[in-house]
Scaffold this active site. Structure first.
Site, mmCIF file in Angstrom:
data_model
loop_
_atom_site.group_PDB
_atom_site.id
_atom_site.type_symbol
_atom_site.label_atom_id
_atom_site.label_comp_id
_atom_site.label_asym_id
_atom_site.label_seq_id
_atom_site.Cartn_x
_atom_site.Cartn_y
_atom_site.Cartn_z
ATOM 1 N N ARG A 93 20.263 -31.158 -121.356
ATOM 2 C CA ARG A 93 18.937 -31.126 -122.009
ATOM 3 C C ARG A 93 19.082 -30.499 -123.391
ATOM 4 N NH1 ARG A 93 17.065 -28.643 -116.307
ATOM 5 N NH2 ARG A 93 17.610 -30.464 -115.085
ATOM 6 N N ASP A 104 7.629 -37.937 -106.911
ATOM 7 C CA ASP A 104 7.229 -37.124 -108.059
ATOM 8 C C ASP A 104 7.752 -37.771 -109.329
ATOM 9 O OD1 ASP A 104 9.884 -36.347 -108.712
ATOM 10 O OD2 ASP A 104 9.721 -34.456 -107.650
ATOM 11 N N GLY A 107 6.102 -37.874 -113.541
ATOM 12 C CA GLY A 107 5.128 -38.513 -114.427
ATOM 13 C C GLY A 107 3.695 -38.454 -113.961
ATOM 14 N N VAL A 108 3.427 -37.752 -112.855
ATOM 15 C CA VAL A 108 2.044 -37.705 -112.349
ATOM 16 C C VAL A 108 1.241 -36.720 -113.207
ATOM 17 C CG1 VAL A 108 0.556 -37.171 -110.384
ATOM 18 C CG2 VAL A 108 2.807 -38.222 -109.999
ATOM 19 N N ARG A 109 0.298 -37.259 -113.968
ATOM 20 C CA ARG A 109 -0.508 -36.408 -114.860
ATOM 21 C C ARG A 109 -2.004 -36.582 -114.609
ATOM 22 N NH1 ARG A 109 4.038 -35.405 -115.546
ATOM 23 N NH2 ARG A 109 5.242 -35.322 -117.449
ATOM 24 N N ARG A 129 5.112 -30.672 -114.120
ATOM 25 C CA ARG A 129 4.614 -30.278 -115.454
ATOM 26 C C ARG A 129 3.094 -30.128 -115.469
ATOM 27 N NH1 ARG A 129 8.780 -34.056 -116.324
ATOM 28 N NH2 ARG A 129 10.571 -33.092 -117.344
ATOM 29 N N ARG A 187 15.077 -35.263 -115.859
ATOM 30 C CA ARG A 187 15.903 -34.171 -116.375
ATOM 31 C C ARG A 187 17.373 -34.314 -115.998
ATOM 32 N NH1 ARG A 187 12.444 -29.936 -117.450
ATOM 33 N NH2 ARG A 187 13.785 -28.195 -116.823
ATOM 34 N N SER A 212 10.737 -22.792 -105.989
ATOM 35 C CA SER A 212 12.101 -23.211 -106.344
ATOM 36 C C SER A 212 13.109 -22.103 -106.066
ATOM 37 C CB SER A 212 12.121 -23.553 -107.841
ATOM 38 O OG SER A 212 13.431 -23.601 -108.336
ATOM 39 N N LYS A 223 14.857 -34.327 -101.474
ATOM 40 C CA LYS A 223 14.299 -34.602 -102.808
ATOM 41 C C LYS A 223 15.368 -35.174 -103.735
ATOM 42 C CE LYS A 223 11.957 -32.150 -106.601
ATOM 43 N NZ LYS A 223 12.979 -32.071 -107.653
HETATM 44 C C1 GLV Z 1 15.696 -27.214 -112.437
HETATM 45 O O1 GLV Z 1 15.276 -27.631 -111.413
HETATM 46 C C2 GLV Z 1 15.594 -27.898 -113.671
HETATM 47 O O2 GLV Z 1 15.358 -29.121 -113.659
HETATM 48 O O3 GLV Z 1 15.715 -27.247 -114.704
#
Ligand code: GLV
Length: 384
Positions: A165, A307, A309-311, A331, A279, A107, A252
């Site tokens: 968030r 991408d 939710g892929v767990r 994650r 997010r 990233s 993306k």
């Molecule tokens: C950055 O990519 C974030 O979602 O915090």
């Protein structure tokens, strides 16, 4: 490490080992987190066909993503602050990915820099780019990724404005953490994390600090990032970036078929159907729910990845069956990293690989490249 059977085991362990503000940063979505949750739960609404008495010997998960061979159709997603889940996190995750034969994506908002990851790993990785107002800085980032021989550029289109968030706001997220009383109390319960962090020099956003005009320390950096994501990003910028980069380009953050058509017209090599892990726009469709319509609109013109939710390996096979050439996990690997560093990421990849292999066999197939809509018994998100 205790016995690990699934990604959820790694998540629980990571929650114990990673300081609260960084664990929460990973394990959260915007506002009510409804899209964040739907990303995971919508996979469960898709049902598979069980097949029997078919030859299940000699199975293979090998495939390609953007023409690059992969040991299974999966890449590590770009995730911000990865080096705060575990010291040197980006380098450790890139090494685990290389060993497993899958791509790692660094990233822009990483702790280890592009150069650092290139020097400390021996497989080419992909670089994710945020478009910032400072065009010179963006051009330099592209040139640095080229110099590091990154094999693809992943351009993120869904973060011109940061989604809100709540956990990050409440926790007062910074990297490194500020020495407030609640943080000191929490860090005191994470001795392993603290020791590893004391041993490394990589503790802030090293792709940016020292490279962007006027950014020398972290307090100015957090203000700088909030101000710097470019709200005027357009398809013209995509073209400009594509021309400067000159290599494989992945877009993306596509969640709508109309945007997917524009992405296909842009000449990019692939799109990632994504809502940024829930997010950004809370209330948006889950990625797996959005996938079928996008595949129907552009699947014959551009490679479609996804991408969100892929767990598990079951999630991977469902996405592939619905038309994704491959998936990204964010994650799922961050939990492995927080739980056990490089070995933890390796564990995530092993767990998913095994689930994918067993599921494919029980669906009656031996080659992941032959998986298609035929293995699906029920899909509430099918295009009618
Ligand atoms: C950055 O990519 C974030 O979602 O915090």
């Amino acid at each position: 490490m205790p016995v690990i059977t699934c990604v959820e085991d790694l998540r629980r362990l990571a929650k114990r080992r990673v300081p609260k503000m960084f664990y929460d940063y990973a394990d959260s979505g915007a506002w009510t987190e409804s899209t964040y949750r739907a990303n995971e739960t919508d996979f469960g609404r898709i049902k598979l066909r069980q097949r029997v008495a078919v030859d299940m010997r000699d199975r293979t998960l090998a495939s390609t993503m953007i023409g690059i061979p992969v040991a299974m159709p999966l890449a590590l997603a770009p995730t911000g602050l990865t080096g705060m889940q575990h010291a040197d996190g980006e380098i450790l995750a890139a090494r685990a990915a290389a060993k497993a034969g899958v791509p790692f994506t660094l990233s822009t908002m990483s702790i280890c820099s592009i150069e650092d990851v290139a020097e400390n790993t021996n497989a080419p990785f992909w670089f994710q780019l945020y478009v910032m107002r400072d065009k010179v800085f963006v051009e330099r980032l592209i040139d640095r990724a080229k110099a590091a021989q990154c094999s693809a550029l992943v351009l993120t289109l869904d973060l011109q404005i940061l989604g809100q968030r709540h956990k990050d706001i409440r926790n007062g997220l910074t990297a490194p953490p500020r020495m407030t009383v609640p943080n000191i109390i929490n860090l005191a319960t994470k001795p392993r994390w603290c020791l590893d962090m004391l041993r490394t020099k990589r503790r802030t956003f090293r792709n940016i600090a020292g490279h962007a005009e006027g950014v020398t320390d972290l307090s100015s950096l957090s203000a700088w990032t909030a101000e710097q994501f470019d709200p005027a990003l357009s398809w013209d910028d995509v073209k400009r970036i594509k021309d400067r980069w000159g290599g494989k380009l992945i877009l993306k953050g596509i969640l709508d078929a109309e945007d997917a058509v524009k992405a296909a017209e842009s000449g990019a090599d692939a799109i990632i159907v994504s809502n940024h892990g829930g997010r950004q726009l809370d209330g948006a469709l889950s990625s797996i729910a959005a996938l079928p319509a996008i595949v129907a609109a552009v699947g014959d013109r551009i490679e479609v990845l996804m991408d969100g939710g892929v767990r598990s390996g079951q999630d991977v096979i469902k996405a592939v069956a619905l038309g994704a050439r491959g998936v990204f996990i964010g994650r799922a690997f961050l939990y492995g990293l927080g739980a056990g560093g490089e070995a933890g990421v390796t564990k995530t990849l092993e767990v998913i690989r095994k689930e994918l292999d067993i599921t494919m066999a029980l669906c009656g197939l031996r080659d992941i490249q032959r998986v298609d809509g035929n293995i699906i018994a029920e899909n509430p998100f099918a295009v009618r």
